[in-house]
Design a protein around this motif. Sequence first.
Motif, PDB file in Angstrom:
ATOM      1  N   UNK A   1       0.844  -1.188   0.000  1.00 37.26           N
ATOM      2  CA  UNK A   1       0.000   0.000   0.000  1.00 37.26           C
ATOM      3  C   UNK A   1       0.882   1.240   0.000  1.00 37.26           C
ATOM      4  N   UNK A   2       0.555   2.161  -0.836  1.00 30.75           N
ATOM      5  CA  UNK A   2       1.333   3.387  -0.938  1.00 30.75           C
ATOM      6  C   UNK A   2       1.230   3.956  -2.339  1.00 30.75           C
ATOM      7  N   UNK A   3       2.290   4.609  -2.748  1.00 35.56           N
ATOM      8  CA  UNK A   3       2.288   5.321  -4.023  1.00 35.56           C
ATOM      9  C   UNK A   3       2.070   4.387  -5.209  1.00 35.56           C
TER      10      UNK A   3
ATOM     11  N   UNK B   1      -1.294   7.063 -10.412  1.00 41.26           N
ATOM     12  CA  UNK B   1      -0.032   7.720 -10.772  1.00 41.26           C
ATOM     13  C   UNK B   1       1.157   6.789 -10.573  1.00 41.26           C
ATOM     14  N   UNK B   2       1.125   5.971  -9.554  1.00 49.05           N
ATOM     15  CA  UNK B   2       2.197   5.023  -9.305  1.00 49.05           C
ATOM     16  C   UNK B   2       2.279   3.961 -10.385  1.00 49.05           C
ATOM     17  N   UNK B   3       1.137   3.472 -10.806  1.00 51.97           N
ATOM     18  CA  UNK B   3       1.100   2.471 -11.880  1.00 51.97           C
ATOM     19  C   UNK B   3       1.628   3.069 -13.182  1.00 51.97           C
ATOM     20  N   UNK B   4       1.239   4.315 -13.452  1.00 51.28           N
ATOM     21  CA  UNK B   4       1.730   4.992 -14.654  1.00 51.28           C
ATOM     22  C   UNK B   4       3.239   5.236 -14.556  1.00 51.28           C
ATOM     23  N   UNK B   5       3.713   5.575 -13.370  1.00 52.81           N
ATOM     24  CA  UNK B   5       5.150   5.798 -13.177  1.00 52.81           C
ATOM     25  C   UNK B   5       5.937   4.511 -13.402  1.00 52.81           C
ATOM     26  N   UNK B   6       5.448   3.400 -12.888  1.00 53.13           N
ATOM     27  CA  UNK B   6       6.126   2.116 -13.090  1.00 53.13           C
ATOM     28  C   UNK B   6       6.152   1.766 -14.576  1.00 53.13           C
ATOM     29  N   UNK B   7       5.040   1.978 -15.250  1.00 50.28           N
ATOM     30  CA  UNK B   7       4.965   1.688 -16.683  1.00 50.28           C
ATOM     31  C   UNK B   7       5.967   2.522 -17.465  1.00 50.28           C
TER      32      UNK B   7
END
Length: 134
Positions: free
Chosen positions: A79-81, A86-92
């Motif tokens: 749980x977190x960013x 936005x976190x999923x998009x950042x990882x992608x």
Amino acid sequence: MEILPDVDIKALIFGAAIAAAFILFGYQYWDWFYPFSAIGLLYAGYAQKNIKIGTLAGAFASTPIVALTLQGYMGTFQEGFFTTENGIMAVTIIILLTGAFVGLVGAWAKRNRVKALEEYEKKQNIGKKKNKNK
């Protein structure tokens, strides 16, 4: 008429498959298989004709890594960013940029190898075509 005349589609598909296979092997067997997925991205970039297309091929070949990461094959997110949109998009984006960089390295290595082979051929041909009837 070829749709993509400069892109080696076979290398792109095999590179993506190699990358995905090492992710799956790492998930199934040993974690140290994960870094070897870069071999597929290097191959996808190395087989292309120029650096720009090699960079794009590396990014496209890393899309299976994105899918497998988001499905949890690289581990689960706490749980977190990284569980937010936005976190999923950042990882992608990070995975695609890393894939593009590895593809760039593969294409750059091929360009340098071709230049080195041309220089080697020039050195081998010195003195072979001289006129010996003087």
